[in-house]
Design a protein around this motif. Structure first.
Motif, short mmCIF file in Angstrom:
data_model
loop_
_atom_site.label_atom_id
_atom_site.label_comp_id
_atom_site.label_asym_id
_atom_site.label_seq_id
_atom_site.Cartn_x
_atom_site.Cartn_y
_atom_site.Cartn_z
N LYS A 14 0.85 -1.18 0.00
CA LYS A 14 0.00 0.00 0.00
C LYS A 14 0.89 1.23 0.00
N VAL A 15 0.34 2.35 -0.45
CA VAL A 15 1.09 3.59 -0.51
C VAL A 15 0.38 4.64 0.34
N ALA A 16 1.16 5.36 1.14
CA ALA A 16 0.68 6.52 1.88
C ALA A 16 1.55 7.69 1.45
N ARG A 17 0.93 8.80 1.11
CA ARG A 17 1.68 9.93 0.58
C ARG A 17 1.94 11.04 1.60
N THR A 18 1.30 10.96 2.75
CA THR A 18 1.47 11.98 3.77
C THR A 18 1.71 11.30 5.13
N ILE A 19 2.16 12.09 6.08
CA ILE A 19 2.35 11.56 7.43
C ILE A 19 1.03 11.07 7.99
N HIS A 20 -0.02 11.83 7.79
CA HIS A 20 -1.34 11.42 8.30
C HIS A 20 -1.75 10.07 7.71
N GLN A 21 -1.66 9.93 6.40
CA GLN A 21 -2.02 8.65 5.76
C GLN A 21 -1.13 7.52 6.28
N GLY A 22 0.16 7.83 6.45
CA GLY A 22 1.09 6.82 6.94
C GLY A 22 0.75 6.36 8.34
N MET A 23 0.45 7.29 9.22
CA MET A 23 0.11 6.92 10.60
C MET A 23 -1.19 6.12 10.66
N VAL A 24 -2.18 6.53 9.88
CA VAL A 24 -3.44 5.77 9.84
C VAL A 24 -3.18 4.35 9.36
N SER A 25 -2.38 4.22 8.31
CA SER A 25 -2.07 2.90 7.78
C SER A 25 -1.29 2.05 8.78
N LEU A 26 -0.31 2.65 9.45
CA LEU A 26 0.47 1.90 10.44
C LEU A 26 -0.41 1.38 11.56
N ILE A 27 -1.29 2.21 12.06
CA ILE A 27 -2.13 1.82 13.19
C ILE A 27 -3.24 0.85 12.77
N CYS A 28 -3.89 1.14 11.65
CA CYS A 28 -5.03 0.32 11.23
C CYS A 28 -4.63 -0.96 10.50
N ASP A 29 -3.64 -0.87 9.63
CA ASP A 29 -3.27 -2.01 8.79
C ASP A 29 -2.16 -2.87 9.38
N ARG A 30 -1.37 -2.30 10.26
CA ARG A 30 -0.24 -3.00 10.89
C ARG A 30 0.60 -3.78 9.87
N PRO A 31 1.25 -3.07 8.95
CA PRO A 31 2.06 -3.76 7.95
C PRO A 31 3.25 -4.48 8.59
N ASP A 32 3.75 -5.48 7.90
CA ASP A 32 4.91 -6.23 8.40
C ASP A 32 6.20 -5.44 8.24
N LEU A 33 6.21 -4.52 7.28
CA LEU A 33 7.41 -3.76 6.94
C LEU A 33 6.99 -2.46 6.26
N VAL A 34 7.78 -1.41 6.48
CA VAL A 34 7.50 -0.12 5.87
C VAL A 34 8.73 0.35 5.11
N PHE A 35 8.53 0.72 3.84
CA PHE A 35 9.54 1.44 3.09
C PHE A 35 9.12 2.90 3.16
N LEU A 36 10.04 3.75 3.60
CA LEU A 36 9.71 5.15 3.84
C LEU A 36 10.65 6.06 3.06
N ASP A 37 10.07 6.92 2.24
CA ASP A 37 10.86 7.94 1.55
C ASP A 37 11.08 9.09 2.53
N TYR A 38 12.14 9.84 2.35
CA TYR A 38 12.41 10.93 3.28
C TYR A 38 11.42 12.08 3.10
N GLU A 39 11.09 12.38 1.86
CA GLU A 39 10.17 13.49 1.60
C GLU A 39 8.76 12.95 1.42
N LEU A 40 7.90 13.32 2.35
CA LEU A 40 6.49 12.96 2.26
C LEU A 40 5.72 14.19 1.78
N GLY A 41 4.47 14.00 1.46
CA GLY A 41 3.67 15.10 0.92
C GLY A 41 3.53 16.28 1.86
N ASP A 42 3.61 16.05 3.17
CA ASP A 42 3.38 17.14 4.10
C ASP A 42 4.53 17.40 5.08
#
Length: 104
Positions: A14-42
């Motif tokens: 899944k893709v999250a483009r902002t910190i808000h989307q990323g945090m929602v995804s982390l808490i709700c979806d509980r992925p096994d692993l996260v690839f994180l780019d340094y520059e997010l949308g916000d």
């Protein structure tokens, strides 16, 4: 990365483009692993890493920086804030799959 993983038909990505989307995804979806780019949308990834470290339910989730930033300050700050590894873009399919297998 998502397209490559979908073609492999091994992992659901899944893709999250902002910190808000990323945090929602982390808490709700509980992925096994996260690839994180340094520059997010916000904001920069440092903010997301700080938020993750404050939440016991996700703070041990493996987060891998996958970014075109090769600045040593970015490298150091993200690792100090909890990222497990730092991979420079463009990364080969082999490196991405090896990293996934290392943590999953």
């Amino acid at each position: 990365v998502r397209t490559m993983l979908e073609k492999e038909k091994i992992y659901d990505a899944k893709v999250a483009r902002t910190i808000h989307q990323g945090m929602v995804s982390l808490i709700c979806d509980r992925p096994d692993l996260v690839f994180l780019d340094y520059e997010l949308g916000d904001a920069d990834a440092d903010i997301l890493l700080e938020k993750v470290s404050a939440l016991p339910e996700v703070k041990n989730m493996p987060i891998i920086m996958l970014t075109s930033h090769d600045d040593s300050d970015v490298y150091t700050s993200t690792l100090m804030l909890g990222a497990r590894e730092f991979i420079s873009k463009p990364a080969s399919k082999e490196i991405i799959l090896e990293t996934i297998q290392k943590y999953i």
